[in-house]
Design an enzyme around this catalytic site. Structure first.
Site, PDB file in Angstrom:
ATOM      1  N   ASP A   1      -0.639   0.843   2.527  1.00 38.45           N
ATOM      2  CA  ASP A   1      -0.850  -0.341   3.365  1.00 38.45           C
ATOM      3  C   ASP A   1      -2.089  -0.126   4.225  1.00 38.45           C
ATOM      4  OD1 ASP A   1       1.278  -2.774   4.444  1.00 38.45           O
ATOM      5  OD2 ASP A   1      -0.485  -2.298   5.667  1.00 38.45           O
TER       6      ASP A   1
ATOM      7  N   ASN B   1      10.021  -8.562   2.992  1.00 36.09           N
ATOM      8  CA  ASN B   1      10.093  -9.779   3.795  1.00 36.09           C
ATOM      9  C   ASN B   1      10.023 -10.981   2.862  1.00 36.09           C
ATOM     10  OD1 ASN B   1      10.002  -8.248   6.212  1.00 36.09           O
ATOM     11  ND2 ASN B   1       7.782  -8.090   6.031  1.00 36.09           N
TER      12      ASN B   1
ATOM     13  N   HIS C   1       6.453  -7.708  -2.682  1.00 30.98           N
ATOM     14  CA  HIS C   1       6.152  -6.285  -2.483  1.00 30.98           C
ATOM     15  C   HIS C   1       7.273  -5.621  -1.706  1.00 30.98           C
ATOM     16  CE1 HIS C   1       4.267  -8.778   0.622  1.00 30.98           C
ATOM     17  NE2 HIS C   1       4.556  -7.806   1.477  1.00 30.98           N
TER      18      HIS C   1
ATOM     19  N   HIS D   1       7.965  -2.582   0.975  1.00 29.14           N
ATOM     20  CA  HIS D   1       7.342  -1.661   1.928  1.00 29.14           C
ATOM     21  C   HIS D   1       8.148  -0.366   1.903  1.00 29.14           C
ATOM     22  CE1 HIS D   1       4.977  -4.678   4.390  1.00 29.14           C
ATOM     23  NE2 HIS D   1       5.864  -5.499   3.874  1.00 29.14           N
TER      24      HIS D   1
HETATM   25  P1  AMP Z   1       4.124  -8.693   4.465  1.00 29.34           P
HETATM   26  O1  AMP Z   1       3.711  -9.043   5.883  1.00 29.34           O
HETATM   27  O2  AMP Z   1       5.543  -8.256   4.321  1.00 29.34           O
HETATM   28  O3  AMP Z   1       3.756  -9.819   3.521  1.00 29.34           O
HETATM   29  O4  AMP Z   1       3.264  -7.422   4.065  1.00 29.34           O
HETATM   30  C1  AMP Z   1       1.936  -7.515   3.670  1.00 29.34           C
HETATM   31  C2  AMP Z   1       1.305  -6.181   3.940  1.00 29.34           C
HETATM   32  O5  AMP Z   1       0.075  -6.124   3.235  1.00 29.34           O
HETATM   33  C3  AMP Z   1       0.986  -5.913   5.409  1.00 29.34           C
HETATM   34  O6  AMP Z   1       1.712  -4.758   5.842  1.00 29.34           O
HETATM   35  C4  AMP Z   1      -0.525  -5.703   5.421  1.00 29.34           C
HETATM   36  O7  AMP Z   1      -0.946  -4.705   6.324  1.00 29.34           O
HETATM   37  C5  AMP Z   1      -0.800  -5.314   3.973  1.00 29.34           C
HETATM   38  N1  AMP Z   1      -2.137  -5.578   3.499  1.00 29.34           N
HETATM   39  C6  AMP Z   1      -2.892  -6.682   3.713  1.00 29.34           C
HETATM   40  N2  AMP Z   1      -4.078  -6.577   3.083  1.00 29.34           N
HETATM   41  C7  AMP Z   1      -4.091  -5.370   2.466  1.00 29.34           C
HETATM   42  C8  AMP Z   1      -5.029  -4.668   1.651  1.00 29.34           C
HETATM   43  N3  AMP Z   1      -6.228  -5.190   1.340  1.00 29.34           N
HETATM   44  N4  AMP Z   1      -4.691  -3.436   1.197  1.00 29.34           N
HETATM   45  C9  AMP Z   1      -3.492  -2.893   1.499  1.00 29.34           C
HETATM   46  N5  AMP Z   1      -2.562  -3.514   2.248  1.00 29.34           N
HETATM   47  C10 AMP Z   1      -2.845  -4.729   2.729  1.00 29.34           C
END
Ligand code: AMP
Length: 114
Positions: free
Chosen positions: A30, A87, A100, A102
């Site tokens: 992340d 989420n 995804h 986490h």
């Molecule tokens: P969610 O809020 O559950 O949809 O999780 C999305 C996650 O994607 C967040 O924890 C972000 O920090 C992560 N994220 C966003 N852009 C990127 C990226 N380019 N590379 C890796 N993680 C990312």
């Protein structure tokens, strides 16, 4: 070209810190880690939310969970414990609309989550 961020990472169009990959999934770190270890496990196929899953996706989601457990072992998270979270929807904090998991570890976690 897809407008989905995680589809673009899966396709190699946007760089990511890759941790592992399988036939159906990719795992990468992340960009804004919420724990010392914070890995995202995403299906290669675009599925916007958990609510879009079909019964035929059961094996795919099983492979994502199994991948997360193996990465947790590889990252040395098992002894201290780890959290697997997903989420569904903006109200639950989903910000990227491509399913995804986490995988979080390396610190203590409280319950209930915020
Ligand atoms: P969610 O809020 O559950 O949809 O999780 C999305 C996650 O994607 C967040 O924890 C972000 O920090 C992560 N994220 C966003 N852009 C990127 C990226 N380019 N590379 C890796 N993680 C990312």
């Amino acid at each position: 070209m897809s407008e989905c961020l995680f589809c673009r990472i899966v396709a190699g169009e946007i760089p990511a810190d890759l941790v592992a990959e399988g036939d159906d999934w990719v795992a990468f770190r992340d960009i804004n880690p919420q724990a010392p270890t914070h890995v995202l496990i995403v299906p290669r196929r675009h599925i916007p939310t958990l609510d879009d899953l079909a019964p035929s996706d059961a094996a795919l989601m099983g492979s994502l969970v199994a991948a997360a457990a193996q990465i947790a072992r590889d990252e040395g998270l098992v002894e201290g414990g780890y959290r697997l979270a997903a989420n569904c929807g903006a109200g639950a904090g989903q910000s990227v609309f491509h399913i995804h998991l986490h995988l979080l570890g390396g610190r203590r976690f409280s319950w209930p989550p915020g």
